[in-house]
Design an enzyme around this catalytic site. Structure first.
Site, PDB file in Angstrom:
ATOM      1  N   GLU A   1      -4.590   3.435   6.175  1.00  0.00           N
ATOM      2  CA  GLU A   1      -4.909   3.757   5.224  1.00  0.00           C
ATOM      3  C   GLU A   1      -5.085   5.253   4.091  1.00  0.00           C
ATOM      4  O   GLU A   1      -4.061   5.158   3.244  1.00  0.00           O
ATOM      5  CB  GLU A   1      -5.443   2.637   4.339  1.00  0.00           C
TER       6      GLU A   1
ATOM      7  N   ARG B   1       1.019  -0.902   0.030  1.00  0.00           N
ATOM      8  CA  ARG B   1      -0.015  -0.483   0.249  1.00  0.00           C
ATOM      9  C   ARG B   1       0.542   1.465   0.046  1.00  0.00           C
ATOM     10  O   ARG B   1       0.171   2.598   0.495  1.00  0.00           O
ATOM     11  CB  ARG B   1      -1.132   0.357   0.920  1.00  0.00           C
TER      12      ARG B   1
ATOM     13  N   SER C   1     -11.014   0.034   3.249  1.00  0.00           N
ATOM     14  CA  SER C   1     -10.014  -0.427   4.484  1.00  0.00           C
ATOM     15  C   SER C   1      -9.923   0.548   4.497  1.00  0.00           C
ATOM     16  O   SER C   1      -9.073   1.623   4.562  1.00  0.00           O
ATOM     17  CB  SER C   1      -8.856  -1.314   3.985  1.00  0.00           C
TER      18      SER C   1
END
Length: 352
Positions: free
Chosen positions: A344, A172, A248
Site C-alpha cells: 500500500e 486505495r 496498513s
C-alpha cells in the site's frame, strides 16, 4: 493565477533530513526540498519541478517508504485552511486545504455537528494525501464524501478542478496515484456531508463495540462513532510517534470468486467480502497471520504483534530492510494461498 505577490515566501530548494517527516522513521535525505505554504507559490514550484525532473509530493509521510537518498525534488504540501462554504438540499459543503491534518479535519467536522467522516477518524496523514490513496476504514472511503479536488498540474503549470467522477477512484487508488509521482499537487478538497446523517456501523469492530449496537440508530451521534473508531484503532494499531509504521502495509487483495471459493473450502473461517460480480476481497492481515508472520521480525522490522497487516520499525531500519520483509511476507502468502499481495505505501525513487 495572479502573479506571485511580494509578500509570498520565495521557494528555494535546500537539502533536508526526512527522518522526522515519515512515520516509518526511516533515515532519508532529500538533496532538494521545498515547503509550499501558499497557492501563489505554485507557478514557482512548476519552474523548480522542470529544473529537478522527478518530484515527490510529501504530505504527512504516513504512506511512504523512503530510501536513504531520495531522488529529485521533494515537495511538502503545507497549505492551510478549513471552512464551511455552502450547502445543497441534502448536504453541507466543507472545503479543506491539502496541508491540514486529516484527523484534525474529522475532529473539526464532528465538533461542528457535521457527520459523514467519523468512520475515517485517526487515519494519519494530510487532507491532500486522502484522495491520492482514496483512504478508507470501517466501511467507508473518502470518495463517498468527495465532490471535487482542486489540484495544481505541475507539468502544465496550471490549476485544475476535477469533479469526483474524474478522479478515477478505486480501492486505495485514484488518478493522482496512477498518473505518476509528481504530476499533481492537491490544493484542496470539497466534501459533501449529509444533512440527514445515518451512522455506518456494519463493520464487525463497530458491531462489537460496547454501547453502539444495543442502542437505536436514532440515538447514535457522529461523536459516538468517532469515539468508537478512535478507541478501536488505538487498541489495534501502534502509534507512529511511539513505534514507527506506515499503517496498513498491504492492500486487502481482491480475487476472483473461484479462488475465494476454493480457499474457503480449505479455511471456512477465512474472512471474505464480496465486492462485485465474480470478485471477493480477502483480509490481508488474516492471510499474513496464518503464514506465521504476526509479531515476527526480520532484522529491525516486524509485522506487528496486534495487527499482522502493519509493518513496524523496531529501530534502525532502512528502506532495504522494509523491502526485504515485504518480499518474504508476499512470498509466503503466495505459496500458502496463491494470493498476490500488493504494497500500500508508495516507494519513493532513490537517487542513483
Amino acid at each position: 493565477m495572479d502573479p506571485v505577490a511580494s509578500d509570498v515566501p520565495v521557494l528555494a530548494a535546500a537539502a533536508q533530513d526526512l527522518r522526522e517527516l515519515n512515520t516509518l522513521g526511516l533515515p532519508a535525505r532529500a538533496a532538494a526540498f521545498v515547503s509550499v505554504t501558499d497557492a501563489a507559490q505554485l507557478p514557482a514550484l512548476s519552474r523548480l519541478v522542470r529544473e529537478y525532473g522527478s518530484t515527490l509530493v510529501l504530505g504527512g509521510g504516513s504512506n511512504l517508504v523512503l530510501p536513504d537518498e531520495v531522488d529529485g525534488l521533494v515537495v511538502a504540501a503545507r497549505l492551510p485552511g478549513v471552512r464551511r462554504v455552502g450547502e445543497t438540499d441534502v448536504a453541507v459543503l466543507v472545503e479543506a486545504a491539502a496541508g491540514e491534518s486529516w484527523h484534525g479535519l474529522v475532529q473539526w467536522c464532528v465538533a461542528q455537528g457535521l457527520g459523514g467522516l467519523e468512520n475515517l477518524a485517526l487515519i494519519p496523514g494530510t487532507v491532500g494525501a486522502a484522495p491520492v490513496q482514496n483512504i478508507g476504514a470501517y466501511g467507508m472511503e473518502v470518495a463517498e464524501r468527495l465532490v471535487q479536488v482542486r489540484a495544481w498540474d505541475m507539468a502544465a503549470a496550471q490549476p485544475v478542478v476535477l469533479p469526483a467522477s474524474e478522479c478515477g477512484f478505486a480501492y486505495r487508488d485514484s488518478r493522482f496515484k496512477q498518473d505518476g509521482q509528481g504530476r499533481w499537487l492537491i490544493v484542496s478538497v470539497l466534501l459533501a456531508l449529509p444533512k440527514v446523517w445515518v451512522p455506518h456501523m456494519a463493520y464487525p469492530d463497530l458491531q462489537r463495540y460496547p454501547g453502539l449496537q444495543d442502542r437505536p440508530a436514532a440515538e447514535v451521534r457522529p461523536q459516538d462513532i468517532f469515539d468508537a473508531v478512535c478507541a478501536v484503532r488505538r487498541a489495534k494499531l501502534p502509534d507512529p510517534a511511539v513505534l514507527g509504521n506506515a499503517g496498513s502495509f498491504f492492500k486487502n487483495p481482491v480475487v476472483d470468486d473461484a479462488l475465494a471459493d476454493a480457499l474457503q473450502l480449505r479455511f471456512p473461517e477465512m474472512p471474505r467480502y464480496r465486492v462485485a460480480a465474480g470478485l471477493s476481497k480477502l483480509a490481508a492481515g488474516w492471510l499474513i497471520d496464518r503464514c506465521g508472520w504476526k509479531g515476527r521480525a526480520l532484522g529491525p522490522v516486524a509485522m506487528h504483534e496486534r495487527q499482522a497487516l502493519v509493518m513496524v520499525n523496531r529501530g534502525g531500519a532502512h528502506a532495504a530492510d522494509v523491502l526485504h520483509l515485504e518480499a518474504a511476507v508476499r512470498a509466503d502468502v503466495l505459496a500458502h494461498f496463491g494470493v498476490q499481495l500488493e504494497r500500500e505505501p508508495i516507494l519513493a525513487p532513490e537517487r542513483g
